[in-house]
Write a protein that holds these residues in place. Structure first.
Motif, PDB file in Angstrom:
ATOM      1  N   SER A  31       5.514 -14.745  -1.887  1.00 38.13           N
ATOM      2  CA  SER A  31       6.125 -15.615  -0.764  1.00 38.13           C
ATOM      3  C   SER A  31       7.662 -13.678  -0.671  1.00 38.13           C
ATOM      4  O   SER A  31       8.178 -13.397   0.340  1.00 38.13           O
ATOM      5  N   ALA A  32       8.139 -14.004  -2.194  1.00 35.02           N
ATOM      6  CA  ALA A  32       9.167 -13.116  -2.735  1.00 35.02           C
ATOM      7  C   ALA A  32       9.410 -11.337  -2.352  1.00 35.02           C
ATOM      8  O   ALA A  32       9.682 -11.138  -1.274  1.00 35.02           O
ATOM      9  N   HIS A  33       7.738 -11.305  -3.265  1.00 34.30           N
ATOM     10  CA  HIS A  33       6.657  -9.740  -2.798  1.00 34.30           C
ATOM     11  C   HIS A  33       6.685  -9.251  -1.396  1.00 34.30           C
ATOM     12  O   HIS A  33       6.884  -8.392  -1.692  1.00 34.30           O
ATOM     13  N   ARG A  34       5.885 -10.575  -0.354  1.00 38.89           N
ATOM     14  CA  ARG A  34       6.260  -9.976   1.107  1.00 38.89           C
ATOM     15  C   ARG A  34       7.279 -10.242   1.621  1.00 38.89           C
ATOM     16  O   ARG A  34       7.827  -9.260   2.229  1.00 38.89           O
ATOM     17  N   TRP A  35       8.412 -11.246   0.922  1.00 37.87           N
ATOM     18  CA  TRP A  35      10.029  -9.885   1.372  1.00 37.87           C
ATOM     19  C   TRP A  35      10.239  -8.664   1.739  1.00 37.87           C
ATOM     20  O   TRP A  35      10.710  -8.562   2.488  1.00 37.87           O
ATOM     21  N   MET A  36       9.949  -8.784  -0.461  1.00 41.74           N
ATOM     22  CA  MET A  36      10.757  -7.710  -0.366  1.00 41.74           C
ATOM     23  C   MET A  36      10.354  -5.973   0.455  1.00 41.74           C
ATOM     24  O   MET A  36      10.362  -5.686   0.608  1.00 41.74           O
ATOM     25  N   GLY A  37       8.649  -6.432   0.940  1.00 46.82           N
ATOM     26  CA  GLY A  37       7.814  -5.713   0.757  1.00 46.82           C
ATOM     27  C   GLY A  37       8.215  -4.590   2.331  1.00 46.82           C
ATOM     28  O   GLY A  37       8.152  -3.634   3.540  1.00 46.82           O
ATOM     29  N   GLU A  38       8.121  -6.100   3.049  1.00 46.85           N
ATOM     30  CA  GLU A  38       9.204  -5.991   4.878  1.00 46.85           C
ATOM     31  C   GLU A  38       9.766  -5.161   5.047  1.00 46.85           C
ATOM     32  O   GLU A  38      11.211  -4.769   5.628  1.00 46.85           O
ATOM     33  N   GLU A  39      11.082  -5.389   3.502  1.00 43.07           N
ATOM     34  CA  GLU A  39      12.404  -4.857   3.717  1.00 43.07           C
ATOM     35  C   GLU A  39      12.052  -3.752   3.690  1.00 43.07           C
ATOM     36  O   GLU A  39      12.683  -2.568   4.660  1.00 43.07           O
ATOM     37  N   THR A  40      11.508  -3.156   2.616  1.00 40.68           N
ATOM     38  CA  THR A  40      10.442  -1.642   2.949  1.00 40.68           C
ATOM     39  C   THR A  40      10.585  -0.744   3.554  1.00 40.68           C
ATOM     40  O   THR A  40      10.684   0.256   3.726  1.00 40.68           O
ATOM     41  N   GLU A  41       9.245  -1.796   4.661  1.00 42.71           N
ATOM     42  CA  GLU A  41       9.025  -1.062   5.432  1.00 42.71           C
ATOM     43  C   GLU A  41       9.926  -0.824   6.564  1.00 42.71           C
ATOM     44  O   GLU A  41       9.960  -0.201   7.175  1.00 42.71           O
ATOM     45  N   SER A  42      10.788  -2.171   7.192  1.00 42.01           N
ATOM     46  CA  SER A  42      11.979  -2.207   7.608  1.00 42.01           C
ATOM     47  C   SER A  42      12.688  -1.016   7.930  1.00 42.01           C
ATOM     48  O   SER A  42      12.774  -0.227   8.413  1.00 42.01           O
ATOM     49  N   LEU A  43      13.227  -0.062   6.298  1.00 40.80           N
ATOM     50  CA  LEU A  43      13.970   0.874   6.165  1.00 40.80           C
ATOM     51  C   LEU A  43      12.880   2.159   6.411  1.00 40.80           C
ATOM     52  O   LEU A  43      13.307   3.348   7.061  1.00 40.80           O
ATOM     53  N   ARG A  44      11.496   1.696   6.388  1.00 37.91           N
ATOM     54  CA  ARG A  44      10.442   3.337   6.843  1.00 37.91           C
ATOM     55  C   ARG A  44      10.588   3.183   8.443  1.00 37.91           C
ATOM     56  O   ARG A  44      10.911   4.317   8.711  1.00 37.91           O
ATOM     57  N   ASN A  45      10.511   2.312   9.062  1.00 38.02           N
ATOM     58  CA  ASN A  45      10.752   2.217  10.536  1.00 38.02           C
ATOM     59  C   ASN A  45      11.899   3.076  10.910  1.00 38.02           C
ATOM     60  O   ASN A  45      11.904   3.886  11.885  1.00 38.02           O
ATOM     61  N   LEU A  46      12.765   2.305  10.244  1.00 38.69           N
ATOM     62  CA  LEU A  46      14.271   3.061  10.234  1.00 38.69           C
ATOM     63  C   LEU A  46      14.425   4.900  10.167  1.00 38.69           C
ATOM     64  O   LEU A  46      14.273   5.079  11.556  1.00 38.69           O
ATOM     65  N   GLU A  47      13.727   5.189   9.654  1.00 39.20           N
ATOM     66  CA  GLU A  47      13.424   6.644   9.010  1.00 39.20           C
ATOM     67  C   GLU A  47      12.778   7.224  10.208  1.00 39.20           C
ATOM     68  O   GLU A  47      12.983   8.384  10.053  1.00 39.20           O
ATOM     69  N   ARG A  48      11.528   6.467  10.546  1.00 39.11           N
ATOM     70  CA  ARG A  48      10.664   6.826  11.757  1.00 39.11           C
ATOM     71  C   ARG A  48      11.791   6.847  12.843  1.00 39.11           C
ATOM     72  O   ARG A  48      11.412   8.550  13.531  1.00 39.11           O
ATOM     73  N   LEU A  49      12.408   6.918  12.950  1.00 42.67           N
ATOM     74  CA  LEU A  49      13.207   6.613  14.504  1.00 42.67           C
ATOM     75  C   LEU A  49      14.365   7.261  14.321  1.00 42.67           C
ATOM     76  O   LEU A  49      14.850   7.155  15.299  1.00 42.67           O
ATOM     77  N   ARG A  50      14.539   8.192  13.348  1.00 44.32           N
ATOM     78  CA  ARG A  50      15.837   9.030  13.742  1.00 44.32           C
ATOM     79  C   ARG A  50      15.460   9.335  14.817  1.00 44.32           C
ATOM     80  O   ARG A  50      14.887   9.932  14.934  1.00 44.32           O
ATOM     81  N   TYR A  51      17.055  10.241  14.568  1.00 43.65           N
ATOM     82  CA  TYR A  51      16.744  11.169  15.983  1.00 43.65           C
ATOM     83  C   TYR A  51      18.060  11.823  16.161  1.00 43.65           C
ATOM     84  O   TYR A  51      18.850  11.862  15.159  1.00 43.65           O
ATOM     85  N   ASP A  52      17.837  12.881  17.003  1.00 45.89           N
ATOM     86  CA  ASP A  52      18.987  14.172  16.385  1.00 45.89           C
ATOM     87  C   ASP A  52      19.834  14.135  17.826  1.00 45.89           C
ATOM     88  O   ASP A  52      19.303  14.238  18.747  1.00 45.89           O
ATOM     89  N   ALA A  53      21.068  14.028  17.107  1.00 49.46           N
ATOM     90  CA  ALA A  53      22.232  14.039  17.368  1.00 49.46           C
ATOM     91  C   ALA A  53      22.279  15.007  18.998  1.00 49.46           C
ATOM     92  O   ALA A  53      23.092  15.297  19.502  1.00 49.46           O
ATOM     93  N   ARG A  54      22.155  16.413  17.869  1.00 56.17           N
ATOM     94  CA  ARG A  54      22.351  17.492  18.971  1.00 56.17           C
ATOM     95  C   ARG A  54      22.003  17.654  20.399  1.00 56.17           C
ATOM     96  O   ARG A  54      22.370  18.317  21.158  1.00 56.17           O
ATOM     97  N   GLY A  55      21.210  16.325  20.643  1.00 55.50           N
ATOM     98  CA  GLY A  55      20.226  16.876  21.753  1.00 55.50           C
ATOM     99  C   GLY A  55      21.211  15.774  22.823  1.00 55.50           C
ATOM    100  O   GLY A  55      20.709  15.217  24.156  1.00 55.50           O
ATOM    101  N   ALA A  56      21.728  14.852  22.008  1.00 54.45           N
ATOM    102  CA  ALA A  56      22.654  13.733  22.586  1.00 54.45           C
ATOM    103  C   ALA A  56      23.813  14.226  23.864  1.00 54.45           C
ATOM    104  O   ALA A  56      24.166  14.242  23.812  1.00 54.45           O
TER     105      ALA A  56
END
Length: 203
Positions: free
Chosen positions: A178-203
């Motif tokens: 359970s702890a291993h899965r929870w830590m893995g989910e947190e790491t995956e959330s950060l990866r998803n956040l990194e993929r969602l980065r946007y370029d503020a120059r186009g804002a």
């Protein structure tokens, strides 16, 4: 010389509040900060879980070294009024199951090790990697290996103290997975956040 555009603020779509817009550098800095915090938290959690595994392993080693006549469940010391059932005897194969439980605990410790840890690297690329590359065993397999002992204790009616003792390893597998899965989910959330980065120059 080009100057990187910064867009410090932007209204949200509903117009109720200001939404902070981060440029590329700010996004990188924020992600690095979140990663460091996540790594620190995971290291602390892993350290605490390793202590629990070590304590549990110590109990199994002490149980393994006890004489056959005194192999009452170690948790019995927590209950001064505990008396074993009449004709109490350790379950058949108690030495094997205790050794198996120690093997399971070792696998749980490896699961918590970082992928770059020397033990993980040795198991994957050591001289005997063809025999160790499958380690650590999956949590489902570890749980299956930990199940027969408490079932056997229950069948022979050795009392709930003995059943709980033999079921402790299965509980450890559930806890660590359970702890291993929870830590893995947190790491995956950060990866998803990194993929969602946007370029503020186009804002």
């Amino acid at each position: 010389m080009s100057v990187r555009q910064r867009v410090p603020f932007r209204f949200s779509e509903n117009g109720d509040e200001n939404a902070r817009i981060l440029d590329e550098q700010e996004q990188e800095e924020l992600l690095e900060q979140l990663k460091r915090k996540s790594d620190e938290n995971n290291s602390q959690y892993s350290f605490f879980i390793r202590i629990v595994i070590a304590l549990s392993s110590t109990l199994h080693i002490l149980y393994l070294l006890k004489s056959p006549e005194s192999k009452k469940p170690p948790i019995a010391v927590l209950f001064p009024n505990y008396t074993p059932p009449d004709g109490f005897r350790p379950i058949t194969g108690h030495l094997f199951f205790t050794t198996l439980n120690l093997f399971i605990h070792a696998n749980l410790s490896v699961h918590l090790a970082h992928p770059t840890h020397h033990v993980r690297e040795w198991l994957a690329r050591g001289d005997y990697h063809q025999y160790t590359s499958f380690l650590p065993l999956p949590f489902s397999v570890l749980f299956a290996l930990s199940a027969p002992a408490p079932l056997m204790s229950f069948i022979v009616s050795n009392g709930w103290h003995d059943v709980v003792w033999w079921g402790e390893t299965a509980a450890m597998v559930w806890f660590v997975s359970s702890a291993h899965r929870w830590m893995g989910e947190e790491t995956e959330s950060l990866r998803n956040l990194e993929r969602l980065r946007y370029d503020a120059r186009g804002a």
